[in-house]
Design an enzyme around this catalytic site. Sequence first.
Site, PDB file in Angstrom:
ATOM      1  N   LYS A   9       0.955  -1.115  -0.045  1.00 55.17           N
ATOM      2  CA  LYS A   9       0.030  -0.035  -0.340  1.00 55.17           C
ATOM      3  C   LYS A   9       1.154   1.394  -0.123  1.00 55.17           C
ATOM      4  O   LYS A   9       0.122   2.304   0.433  1.00 55.17           O
ATOM      5  CB  LYS A   9      -1.010  -0.742   1.817  1.00 55.17           C
ATOM      6  CG  LYS A   9      -1.887  -1.015   1.003  1.00 55.17           C
ATOM      7  CD  LYS A   9      -3.116  -0.873   2.318  1.00 55.17           C
ATOM      8  CE  LYS A   9      -4.039  -1.998   1.946  1.00 55.17           C
ATOM      9  NZ  LYS A   9      -5.179  -2.698   2.912  1.00 55.17           N
ATOM     10  N   ASP A  70       9.083  -7.075   1.151  1.00 56.93           N
ATOM     11  CA  ASP A  70       9.293  -5.875   3.080  1.00 56.93           C
ATOM     12  C   ASP A  70      10.432  -5.520   3.070  1.00 56.93           C
ATOM     13  O   ASP A  70      12.018  -6.077   2.866  1.00 56.93           O
ATOM     14  CB  ASP A  70       9.420  -6.869   4.502  1.00 56.93           C
ATOM     15  CG  ASP A  70       8.599  -5.889   5.872  1.00 56.93           C
ATOM     16  OD1 ASP A  70       7.890  -5.264   5.593  1.00 56.93           O
ATOM     17  OD2 ASP A  70       9.726  -5.968   6.830  1.00 56.93           O
ATOM     18  N   SER A  71      11.125  -3.759   3.484  1.00 56.63           N
ATOM     19  CA  SER A  71      11.899  -3.394   3.189  1.00 56.63           C
ATOM     20  C   SER A  71      12.302  -2.216   4.932  1.00 56.63           C
ATOM     21  O   SER A  71      11.164  -2.115   5.444  1.00 56.63           O
ATOM     22  CB  SER A  71      12.144  -2.386   2.063  1.00 56.63           C
ATOM     23  OG  SER A  71      11.467  -2.071   1.594  1.00 56.63           O
ATOM     24  N   GLY A 154      10.350   7.407   1.759  1.00 51.76           N
ATOM     25  CA  GLY A 154      11.004   7.193   2.692  1.00 51.76           C
ATOM     26  C   GLY A 154      12.332   7.623   3.418  1.00 51.76           C
ATOM     27  O   GLY A 154      11.881   9.314   3.917  1.00 51.76           O
ATOM     28  N   ASP A 156      14.699   8.195   1.481  1.00 51.14           N
ATOM     29  CA  ASP A 156      15.413   8.701   0.972  1.00 51.14           C
ATOM     30  C   ASP A 156      16.703   9.662   1.203  1.00 51.14           C
ATOM     31  O   ASP A 156      17.429   9.938   0.639  1.00 51.14           O
ATOM     32  CB  ASP A 156      15.410   8.475  -0.356  1.00 51.14           C
ATOM     33  CG  ASP A 156      14.727   6.682  -0.447  1.00 51.14           C
ATOM     34  OD1 ASP A 156      15.458   6.009  -1.013  1.00 51.14           O
ATOM     35  OD2 ASP A 156      13.553   7.034  -1.926  1.00 51.14           O
ATOM     36  N   LYS A 176      18.608   5.655  -9.010  1.00 50.71           N
ATOM     37  CA  LYS A 176      17.631   4.758  -7.518  1.00 50.71           C
ATOM     38  C   LYS A 176      18.129   3.341  -8.299  1.00 50.71           C
ATOM     39  O   LYS A 176      18.105   2.203  -7.845  1.00 50.71           O
ATOM     40  CB  LYS A 176      16.525   5.085  -7.194  1.00 50.71           C
ATOM     41  CG  LYS A 176      16.299   4.298  -6.498  1.00 50.71           C
ATOM     42  CD  LYS A 176      15.044   5.303  -5.291  1.00 50.71           C
ATOM     43  CE  LYS A 176      15.140   4.164  -4.026  1.00 50.71           C
ATOM     44  NZ  LYS A 176      13.847   4.755  -3.152  1.00 50.71           N
TER      45      LYS A 176
HETATM   46  O1  LIG Z   1      14.268   2.516  -1.404  1.00 51.58           O
HETATM   47  C1  LIG Z   1      13.414   2.697  -0.266  1.00 51.58           C
HETATM   48  N1  LIG Z   1      13.869   4.365  -0.007  1.00 51.58           N
HETATM   49  C2  LIG Z   1      13.739   4.998   1.331  1.00 51.58           C
HETATM   50  N2  LIG Z   1      12.903   4.302   1.918  1.00 51.58           N
HETATM   51  C3  LIG Z   1      12.681   3.124   1.818  1.00 51.58           C
HETATM   52  C4  LIG Z   1      12.700   2.207   0.880  1.00 51.58           C
HETATM   53  N3  LIG Z   1      12.668   1.558   0.698  1.00 51.58           N
HETATM   54  C5  LIG Z   1      11.679   0.525   1.642  1.00 51.58           C
HETATM   55  N4  LIG Z   1      12.000   1.864   2.793  1.00 51.58           N
HETATM   56  C6  LIG Z   1      11.467   2.838   4.153  1.00 51.58           C
HETATM   57  C7  LIG Z   1      10.515   3.008   4.143  1.00 51.58           C
HETATM   58  C8  LIG Z   1       9.652   2.182   5.110  1.00 51.58           C
HETATM   59  O2  LIG Z   1       9.645   3.268   6.165  1.00 51.58           O
HETATM   60  C9  LIG Z   1       9.528   1.475   5.552  1.00 51.58           C
HETATM   61  C10 LIG Z   1       8.916  -0.113   4.679  1.00 51.58           C
HETATM   62  O3  LIG Z   1       8.316  -0.953   5.634  1.00 51.58           O
HETATM   63  P1  LIG Z   1       7.085  -1.732   4.589  1.00 51.58           P
HETATM   64  O4  LIG Z   1       6.421  -2.277   6.523  1.00 51.58           O
HETATM   65  O5  LIG Z   1       8.373  -2.538   4.226  1.00 51.58           O
HETATM   66  O6  LIG Z   1       6.330  -1.017   4.071  1.00 51.58           O
HETATM   67  P2  LIG Z   1       4.861  -0.257   4.066  1.00 51.58           P
HETATM   68  O7  LIG Z   1       4.448  -0.430   5.333  1.00 51.58           O
HETATM   69  O8  LIG Z   1       5.212   1.260   3.400  1.00 51.58           O
HETATM   70  O9  LIG Z   1       4.081  -0.413   2.594  1.00 51.58           O
HETATM   71  P3  LIG Z   1       3.548  -2.418   2.599  1.00 51.58           P
HETATM   72  O10 LIG Z   1       3.480  -3.011   3.755  1.00 51.58           O
HETATM   73  O11 LIG Z   1       2.289  -2.312   2.359  1.00 51.58           O
HETATM   74  O12 LIG Z   1       4.317  -2.786   1.246  1.00 51.58           O
HETATM   75  O13 LIG Z   1      11.177   1.552   4.979  1.00 51.58           O
HETATM   76 MG   LIG Z   2       4.211  -2.117   6.382  1.00 55.75          MG
END
Ligand SMILES: O=c1nc[nH]c2c1ncn2[C@H]1C[C@H](O)[C@@H](COP(=O)(O)OP(=O)(O)OP(=O)(O)O)O1
Ligand SMILES: [Mg+2]
Length: 201
Positions: A9, A70-71, A154, A156, A176
């Site tokens: 999302k 998941d990141s 996020g 970045d 990127k």
């Molecule tokens: O390329 C990136 N550039 C900047 N920040 C990033 C990146 N990739 C992950 N992030 C950060 C964003 C968020 O704070 C967390 C992911 O959390 P994560 O649970 O995987 O995603 P989410 O909750 O935003 O969406 P969803 O779970 O629906 O995929 O790490």
């Molecule tokens: Mg998430």
Amino acid sequence: MKEVIIATKNAGKAKEFQTLLAKKGVEVKSLLDFPHCPDVEETGHTFAENAILKAETMAEYFHTMVIADDSGLSIDALGGRPGVYSARYAGEEKDDQANIAKVLEELKEVPLEKRTARFHCALAVAMPHRRTVVVEGTCEGYITEEPRGENGFGYDPIFYVPQKGKTMAELTKEEKNGISHRANALAKLEKQWNEIINNGE
Ligand SMILES: O=c1nc[nH]c2c1ncn2[C@H]1C[C@H](O)[C@@H](COP(=O)(O)OP(=O)(O)OP(=O)(O)O)O1
Ligand SMILES: [Mg+2]
């Protein structure tokens, strides 16, 4: 055109997958295209566990192949935090600005050479009646002292990429996608890609 559902999302992630997979002739749908789909609670202790949870739950829901990402950001001086809690580091609202402010505050006394960090990305590919495939990618960098750049999402703006001499948010989306943890993880699916796409439905 083949269509793939990415169980996210997060609009920033969804956009990156659109660009990354367009090159493979794949059209990306995200959960933002399905406003009534359920939320998956991220109860895992690792990126991989959470990616599997999201992918398998949504593959069951849609009865088709689903990829989940998941990141997060792992900062050495903070013992690996925010890690799997990256999205909600400053609270349930998942506010990027608040998360950045919290990290910068916690690193206030930490000199540049000790601000090493890496982005992690775990991708899980879940297909009905098949074993889930998991791959991971990382991207190494430093946490800056203040945010710079407008691109990406996020963390970045505070993630400095030494090989580019810029923050991740100062890179174009092509730049990127050339070096990101997400692109690195996706590259590991390369050999299995045709199989994934063709058996996924
Ligand atoms: O390329 C990136 N550039 C900047 N920040 C990033 C990146 N990739 C992950 N992030 C950060 C964003 C968020 O704070 C967390 C992911 O959390 P994560 O649970 O995987 O995603 P989410 O909750 O935003 O969406 P969803 O779970 O629906 O995929 O790490
Ligand atoms: Mg998430």
